[in-house]
Design a protein around this motif. Sequence first.
Motif, PDB file in Angstrom:
ATOM      1  N   UNK A 110       0.830  -1.212   0.000  1.00 49.63           N
ATOM      2  CA  UNK A 110       0.000   0.000   0.000  1.00 49.63           C
ATOM      3  C   UNK A 110       0.867   1.266   0.000  1.00 49.63           C
ATOM      4  N   UNK A 111       1.940   1.246   0.782  1.00 50.06           N
ATOM      5  CA  UNK A 111       2.848   2.398   0.830  1.00 50.06           C
ATOM      6  C   UNK A 111       3.531   2.604  -0.515  1.00 50.06           C
ATOM      7  N   UNK A 112       3.922   1.488  -1.129  1.00 50.92           N
ATOM      8  CA  UNK A 112       4.571   1.560  -2.448  1.00 50.92           C
ATOM      9  C   UNK A 112       3.618   2.211  -3.452  1.00 50.92           C
ATOM     10  N   UNK A 113       2.348   1.788  -3.403  1.00 54.56           N
ATOM     11  CA  UNK A 113       1.346   2.350  -4.314  1.00 54.56           C
ATOM     12  C   UNK A 113       1.152   3.847  -4.049  1.00 54.56           C
ATOM     13  N   UNK A 114       1.171   4.211  -2.771  1.00 55.05           N
ATOM     14  CA  UNK A 114       1.009   5.620  -2.390  1.00 55.05           C
ATOM     15  C   UNK A 114       2.170   6.457  -2.943  1.00 55.05           C
ATOM     16  N   UNK A 115       3.388   5.917  -2.813  1.00 59.33           N
ATOM     17  CA  UNK A 115       4.573   6.618  -3.323  1.00 59.33           C
ATOM     18  C   UNK A 115       4.492   6.758  -4.842  1.00 59.33           C
ATOM     19  N   UNK A 116       4.082   5.667  -5.515  1.00 57.84           N
ATOM     20  CA  UNK A 116       3.979   5.698  -6.980  1.00 57.84           C
ATOM     21  C   UNK A 116       2.893   6.669  -7.429  1.00 57.84           C
ATOM     22  N   UNK A 117       1.783   6.695  -6.706  1.00 53.71           N
ATOM     23  CA  UNK A 117       0.672   7.588  -7.072  1.00 53.71           C
ATOM     24  C   UNK A 117       1.108   9.047  -7.005  1.00 53.71           C
ATOM     25  N   UNK A 118       1.914   9.381  -5.984  1.00 55.31           N
ATOM     26  CA  UNK A 118       2.412  10.754  -5.854  1.00 55.31           C
ATOM     27  C   UNK A 118       3.258  11.131  -7.058  1.00 55.31           C
ATOM     28  N   UNK A 119       4.098  10.179  -7.487  1.00 53.03           N
ATOM     29  CA  UNK A 119       4.965  10.458  -8.637  1.00 53.03           C
ATOM     30  C   UNK A 119       4.147  10.565  -9.915  1.00 53.03           C
ATOM     31  N   UNK A 120       3.203   9.639 -10.082  1.00 52.63           N
ATOM     32  CA  UNK A 120       2.394   9.621 -11.305  1.00 52.63           C
ATOM     33  C   UNK A 120       1.494  10.850 -11.408  1.00 52.63           C
ATOM     34  N   UNK A 121       1.147  11.418 -10.252  1.00 53.21           N
ATOM     35  CA  UNK A 121       0.290  12.605 -10.258  1.00 53.21           C
ATOM     36  C   UNK A 121       1.087  13.864 -10.589  1.00 53.21           C
ATOM     37  N   UNK A 122       2.393  13.685 -10.770  1.00 54.54           N
ATOM     38  CA  UNK A 122       3.229  14.831 -11.118  1.00 54.54           C
ATOM     39  C   UNK A 122       3.555  15.706  -9.922  1.00 54.54           C
ATOM     40  N   UNK A 123       3.375  15.145  -8.716  1.00 52.92           N
ATOM     41  CA  UNK A 123       3.693  15.900  -7.510  1.00 52.92           C
ATOM     42  C   UNK A 123       5.175  16.269  -7.511  1.00 52.92           C
ATOM     43  N   UNK A 124       5.457  17.468  -7.057  1.00 49.31           N
ATOM     44  CA  UNK A 124       6.842  17.914  -6.954  1.00 49.31           C
ATOM     45  C   UNK A 124       7.662  16.868  -6.192  1.00 49.31           C
ATOM     46  N   UNK A 125       8.829  16.498  -6.735  1.00 52.67           N
ATOM     47  CA  UNK A 125       9.623  15.415  -6.142  1.00 52.67           C
ATOM     48  C   UNK A 125      10.016  15.702  -4.694  1.00 52.67           C
ATOM     49  N   UNK A 126      10.256  16.975  -4.399  1.00 50.72           N
ATOM     50  CA  UNK A 126      10.614  17.335  -3.019  1.00 50.72           C
ATOM     51  C   UNK A 126       9.463  17.028  -2.060  1.00 50.72           C
ATOM     52  N   UNK A 127       8.247  17.224  -2.560  1.00 43.91           N
ATOM     53  CA  UNK A 127       7.062  16.931  -1.745  1.00 43.91           C
ATOM     54  C   UNK A 127       6.803  15.425  -1.706  1.00 43.91           C
ATOM     55  N   UNK A 128       7.041  14.770  -2.832  1.00 47.20           N
ATOM     56  CA  UNK A 128       6.712  13.341  -2.949  1.00 47.20           C
ATOM     57  C   UNK A 128       7.507  12.471  -1.989  1.00 47.20           C
ATOM     58  N   UNK A 129       8.705  12.911  -1.607  1.00 44.16           N
ATOM     59  CA  UNK A 129       9.539  12.076  -0.728  1.00 44.16           C
ATOM     60  C   UNK A 129       9.184  12.224   0.751  1.00 44.16           C
ATOM     61  N   UNK A 130       8.383  13.238   1.078  1.00 48.77           N
ATOM     62  CA  UNK A 130       8.091  13.484   2.490  1.00 48.77           C
ATOM     63  C   UNK A 130       7.254  12.352   3.082  1.00 48.77           C
ATOM     64  N   UNK A 131       7.511  12.069   4.358  1.00 45.12           N
ATOM     65  CA  UNK A 131       6.817  10.979   5.046  1.00 45.12           C
ATOM     66  C   UNK A 131       5.328  11.298   5.166  1.00 45.12           C
ATOM     67  N   UNK A 132       4.465  10.415   4.598  1.00 44.32           N
ATOM     68  CA  UNK A 132       3.023  10.677   4.711  1.00 44.32           C
ATOM     69  C   UNK A 132       2.586  10.680   6.181  1.00 44.32           C
TER      70      UNK A 132
END
Length: 216
Positions: free
Chosen positions: A29-51
């Motif tokens: 589930x976490x992997x999917x969450x990380x991938x979804x952030x990237x696929x949504x075009x979220x800024x990489x600096x934001x995408x790495x932050x701990x949910x």
Amino acid sequence: MSMALKQVFNKDRTFRPKRKFEPGTQRFDLHKKAQASLNAGLDLKMAVQLPHGEDLNDWVAVHVVDFFNRINLIYGTISDSCTDQTCPVMSGGPRYEYRWQDEHKYKRPTALSAPKYMSLLMDWIEVQVNNENIFPTNVGTPFPKTFMQVAKKILSRLFRVFVHVYIHHFDRVSQMGAEAHVNTCYKHFYYFVTEFNLTDHKELEPLKEMTSRMCH
């Protein structure tokens, strides 16, 4: 992605089979969450932050495995031009040489050719990420106290792959039309390790100038 690049990536020329996350697990589930952030075009600096509400060890474990798979693939695409003859030393330009050391055959830091170093590195990481005592996959199984130490070592050594590829093989990366892909992967990796202080600054030194242009 260019056709040439697609052909190479479709061959799946990783050294090792990809480590996958089992569906239904928290890590999946976490992997999917990380991938979804990237696929949504979220800024990489934001995408790495701990949910919010997630465990740091889990978040780091997911990213270590993902970076291992992706960097392994990047090196696989240029490995035909990285040979004992072209790269007799695992280096990052004239100022940086990386020596291999492990708990088995190479108990002292040993100079090796780049492909030999890479092969040993991917073998070693594969053993770590598939070791349930270090990377537990069952929800509720605690991470060992040494987990972050192992994760840092893996990420520091993976960074050396970027150093070697950028300094010695970037012409091959460009020739294949893979420049944007590799740059994005590098930025994602850089933002992640700096967000959680997972790599010593001296390890980052060889790509410092390039990183300041690309990531700041």
